[in-house]
Design a protein around this motif. Structure first.
Motif, PDB file in Angstrom:
ATOM      1  N   SER A 179      37.721   2.233  17.077  1.00 48.07           N
ATOM      2  CA  SER A 179      37.641   0.811  17.436  1.00 48.07           C
ATOM      3  C   SER A 179      36.498   0.615  18.421  1.00 48.07           C
ATOM      4  O   SER A 179      36.040   1.574  19.061  1.00 48.07           O
ATOM      5  N   VAL A 180      36.056  -0.623  18.555  1.00 47.70           N
ATOM      6  CA  VAL A 180      34.969  -0.940  19.482  1.00 47.70           C
ATOM      7  C   VAL A 180      35.370  -0.599  20.913  1.00 47.70           C
ATOM      8  O   VAL A 180      34.581  -0.050  21.688  1.00 47.70           O
ATOM      9  N   CYS A 181      36.619  -0.896  21.256  1.00 48.72           N
ATOM     10  CA  CYS A 181      37.104  -0.607  22.623  1.00 48.72           C
ATOM     11  C   CYS A 181      37.020   0.884  22.937  1.00 48.72           C
ATOM     12  O   CYS A 181      36.598   1.286  24.026  1.00 48.72           O
ATOM     13  N   LYS A 182      37.417   1.699  21.954  1.00 49.48           N
ATOM     14  CA  LYS A 182      37.385   3.153  22.166  1.00 49.48           C
ATOM     15  C   LYS A 182      35.947   3.668  22.241  1.00 49.48           C
ATOM     16  O   LYS A 182      35.654   4.615  22.973  1.00 49.48           O
ATOM     17  N   TRP A 183      35.055   3.028  21.488  1.00 51.63           N
ATOM     18  CA  TRP A 183      33.644   3.404  21.581  1.00 51.63           C
ATOM     19  C   TRP A 183      33.100   3.075  22.969  1.00 51.63           C
ATOM     20  O   TRP A 183      32.348   3.869  23.558  1.00 51.63           O
ATOM     21  N   MET A 184      33.470   1.943  23.497  1.00 52.14           N
ATOM     22  CA  MET A 184      32.990   1.558  24.824  1.00 52.14           C
ATOM     23  C   MET A 184      33.511   2.526  25.898  1.00 52.14           C
ATOM     24  O   MET A 184      32.793   2.885  26.834  1.00 52.14           O
ATOM     25  N   LYS A 185      34.755   2.959  25.719  1.00 52.52           N
ATOM     26  CA  LYS A 185      35.319   3.942  26.654  1.00 52.52           C
ATOM     27  C   LYS A 185      34.557   5.258  26.563  1.00 52.52           C
ATOM     28  O   LYS A 185      34.250   5.900  27.563  1.00 52.52           O
ATOM     29  N   LEU A 186      34.245   5.668  25.318  1.00 55.78           N
ATOM     30  CA  LEU A 186      33.495   6.903  25.115  1.00 55.78           C
ATOM     31  C   LEU A 186      32.114   6.811  25.766  1.00 55.78           C
ATOM     32  O   LEU A 186      31.654   7.750  26.418  1.00 55.78           O
ATOM     33  N   PHE A 187      31.450   5.670  25.606  1.00 54.90           N
ATOM     34  CA  PHE A 187      30.111   5.509  26.169  1.00 54.90           C
ATOM     35  C   PHE A 187      30.131   5.601  27.694  1.00 54.90           C
ATOM     36  O   PHE A 187      29.166   6.062  28.310  1.00 54.90           O
ATOM     37  N   SER A 188      31.233   5.174  28.303  1.00 58.14           N
ATOM     38  CA  SER A 188      31.317   5.305  29.759  1.00 58.14           C
ATOM     39  C   SER A 188      31.536   6.769  30.159  1.00 58.14           C
ATOM     40  O   SER A 188      31.010   7.235  31.171  1.00 58.14           O
ATOM     41  N   GLU A 189      32.289   7.492  29.344  1.00 57.44           N
ATOM     42  CA  GLU A 189      32.537   8.923  29.611  1.00 57.44           C
ATOM     43  C   GLU A 189      31.274   9.761  29.422  1.00 57.44           C
ATOM     44  O   GLU A 189      31.023  10.712  30.163  1.00 57.44           O
ATOM     45  N   ILE A 190      30.509   9.410  28.414  1.00 61.24           N
ATOM     46  CA  ILE A 190      29.400  10.255  27.989  1.00 61.24           C
ATOM     47  C   ILE A 190      28.203  10.204  28.936  1.00 61.24           C
ATOM     48  O   ILE A 190      27.274  11.006  28.827  1.00 61.24           O
ATOM     49  N   GLN A 191      28.244   9.289  29.907  1.00 59.06           N
ATOM     50  CA  GLN A 191      27.139   9.172  30.864  1.00 59.06           C
ATOM     51  C   GLN A 191      26.893  10.499  31.590  1.00 59.06           C
ATOM     52  O   GLN A 191      25.783  10.779  32.027  1.00 59.06           O
TER      53      GLN A 191
END
Length: 328
Positions: A42-54
């Protein structure tokens, strides 16, 4: 220190297990920190991943093709991309009608172009990626031979078991051999077919053992087989297969009858570690030969184990995997 974020399909998916998860324990000793996660749905989970991947400098994408905005974001954040694929994903499977797919080709080309490094499962797959990226390494699907013990040929089995292991998507290729199975069942009353899968079919004459695949039973299930089978149609999609089932048979020291398609031609040496069959008549002849000749079964099976250990084992491929990550 290199920090790699791995995105995989599923924890139990064969490609995830063989192409990512079994390498992870070896990374720490090479000063590579890692995290593994399932692709967001989902888009929400992608946004969470992008914050983690920093906090990571490399993302390892296993097989799936990302959307353009995903790739744009990763490039903007200067996160290096390693793309690994072990199937001819630019084509449709024969089960899905086969043939070229403009959408698949376009998304595959985009994924490869955006990647800093590409890992292809074999030479055929590399040839399809080369027009879009020159930074390509071949790492075959590797088998952890420590998980597989060699078949005990001193045991006296009353029945000869021809067998197949695989997924529901590939079982139609096995089902096409039903005429060969029934022909052989008319000749041999001590013959049986074992299918290790989550889907099954019946034969008219051949007794069929239906065994649900389970990771904890995989070694013993394979050892119960006397002759392994790896049928594939000669198709653009199947030419890209990385022969996992064939390597599993060889890892436990059982001989293989396989279609002369794709990477099978690189692994199998006719009469040394297996046999080729390209028609129902040939499948009958080759299986029949191995039913009658137990010593050839043992000789080819043990030679097959040597093939895996030298080129297709986890031990042989861990250094290649680590070199790709360190070199990016």
């Amino acid at each position: 220190m290199k920090k790699v974020y791995f995105l995989i399909q599923e924890w139990e998916h064969p490609a995830s297990r063989y192409r990512v998860l079994q390498y992870v324990p070896y990374l720490k000793e090479s000063q590579i920190e890692s995290k593994v996660a399932i692709f967001p749905d989902s888009v929400c989970k992608w946004m969470k991943l992008f914050s983690e991947i920093q906090d990571y400098n490399v993302i390892f994408i296993q097989k799936k093709r990302l959307w353009h905005w995903h790739l744009w974001y990763l490039k903007r954040k200067n996160i290096k991309i390693i793309y690994d694929f072990d199937d001819a994903i630019m084509f449709k499977s024969p089960v899905d009608g086969g043939g070229r797919s403009f959408k698949r080709q376009r998304t595959f080309a985009r994924m490869v172009k955006y990647s800093n490094q590409v890992i292809a499962g074999n030479q055929y797959l590399k040839s399809h990626a080369l027009p879009y990226n020159k930074n390509i390494n071949i790492i075959p699907t590797a088998i952890d031979t420590s998980r597989y013990t060699i078949k005990d040929y001193s045991l006296d089995k009353k029945k000869v078991t021809i067998g197949w292991i695989g997924s529901k998507s590939s079982i139609p290729f096995l089902k096409e051999l039903t005429p060969a199975f029934d022909h052989l069942a008319n000749q041999y009353k001590n013959l049986e077919l074992k299918i290790i899968c989550n889907d099954f079919f019946e034969c008219n004459k051949m007794p069929v053992i239906k065994k649900m695949w389970a990771l904890e039973d995989e070694n013993s299930d394979l050892q119960d087989i006397d002759i392994g089978m790896a049928p594939l149609p000669n198709h653009e999609w199947t030419k890209g297969k990385c022969a996992t089932k064939l390597l599993q048979y060889l890892s436990v020291g059982i001989p293989v009858v396989s279609s002369p398609v794709g990477v099978h031609n690189e692994i199998i040496r006719e009469g040394i570690n297996g046999l080729f069959a390209a028609s129902i008549k040939e499948w009958i002849e080759k299986i029949d030969f191995l039913i009658k000749d137990r010593s050839s079964r043992e000789r080819m099976g043990l030679e097959g184990r040597k093939t895996v250990e030298s080129s297709y084992s986890l031990k042989a491929n861990v250094p290649k995997f680590i070199d790709v990550i360190k070199g990016i």
